[in-house]
Design a protein around this motif. Structure first.
Motif, mmCIF file in Angstrom:
data_model
loop_
_atom_site.group_PDB
_atom_site.id
_atom_site.type_symbol
_atom_site.label_atom_id
_atom_site.label_comp_id
_atom_site.label_asym_id
_atom_site.label_seq_id
_atom_site.Cartn_x
_atom_site.Cartn_y
_atom_site.Cartn_z
ATOM 1 N N ALA A 25 22.317 19.291 99.606
ATOM 2 C CA ALA A 25 21.730 20.487 99.565
ATOM 3 C C ALA A 25 20.317 19.752 98.719
ATOM 4 O O ALA A 25 19.085 20.057 98.987
ATOM 5 C CB ALA A 25 22.152 21.550 98.849
ATOM 6 N N GLY A 60 14.979 26.933 98.065
ATOM 7 C CA GLY A 60 16.269 27.476 97.398
ATOM 8 C C GLY A 60 17.455 26.259 97.336
ATOM 9 O O GLY A 60 18.508 26.938 96.991
ATOM 10 N N ASP A 61 17.367 25.032 97.923
ATOM 11 C CA ASP A 61 18.314 24.209 97.952
ATOM 12 C C ASP A 61 18.778 23.889 96.735
ATOM 13 O O ASP A 61 19.987 23.224 96.556
ATOM 14 C CB ASP A 61 17.814 23.138 99.197
ATOM 15 N N ARG A 70 20.812 26.100 95.094
ATOM 16 C CA ARG A 70 22.332 26.333 95.598
ATOM 17 C C ARG A 70 23.140 25.339 95.187
ATOM 18 O O ARG A 70 24.171 25.290 94.955
ATOM 19 C CB ARG A 70 22.075 26.253 97.053
ATOM 20 N N ALA A 76 24.345 25.724 91.752
ATOM 21 C CA ALA A 76 25.397 26.718 91.737
ATOM 22 C C ALA A 76 26.552 26.083 92.159
ATOM 23 O O ALA A 76 27.821 26.551 91.733
ATOM 24 C CB ALA A 76 25.009 28.022 92.667
#
Length: 179
Positions: free
Chosen positions: A89, A96-97, A100, A103
């Motif tokens: 990612a 937003g990678d 992510r 996360a």
């Protein structure tokens, strides 16, 4: 004769004074320095594998990254696979990678189940956070450049308008010239 004897005596006296002033070397006592014991680290094979995977991901083309992401979607949600997903990612680096990826890394970094993976997850998470901050700073600077360019274009338009007005004005006759 007396003169040469006096000068020799003076020379001998100077030599003796210089010899007396010379310091005798101090007796050096050996100092024992303890060196820390050699630590031999045996790398965890799973860490070596993950580092090699990270190196290979960085060399992948966009189509290879997309295929690798599809392949990872079919894998289970183990800590090692989530690390791989985060690496993918972050390498894709779309909107937003990075968030992510962070996360995915957070539970691994705080986990006590696999302590060997936690430092790698923390390192990657910190790296991705810094990359996000840099991306945001770049976006802010790009916005400032766009605004400056827009203002520059507006000022150039005004300047061209003033030049056109100046050209369209009739030329005033010189002073003293007949009308």
């Amino acid at each position: 004769m007396m003169n040469s004897l006096t000068s020799r005596a003076g020379l001998v006296l100077c030599a003796m004074l210089l010899a007396a002033c010379a310091a005798t070397p101090a007796k050096q006592t050996p100092v024992l320095v303890q060196t820390p014991p050699r630590v031999i680290l045996v790398p965890d094979p799973s860490l070596a594998e993950l580092l090699a995977y990270h190196a290979s991901v960085r060399l992948m083309t966009p189509s290879e990254l997309a295929k690798a992401q599809q392949d990872m979607a079919a894998q289970d949600a183990s800590a090692k696979n989530n690390l791989r997903r985060a690496m993918l990612a972050a390498t894709v680096h779309g909107t937003g990678d990075l968030a992510r990826a962070q996360a995915l890394l957070e539970p691994i970094a705080q986990s006590t189940d696999q302590p060997a993976l936690a430092p790698l997850a923390q390192l990657l998470s910190a790296h991705y956070a810094e990359t996000r901050r840099q991306d945001e700073a770049i976006e802010k600077l790009n916005g400032q450049v766009r605004d400056a360019q827009r203002r520059n274009d507006q000022l150039n338009e005004k300047l061209e308008g003033l030049k056109n007005i100046e050209r369209s004005l009739s030329v005033r006759p010189a002073a003293g010239a007949p009308k």
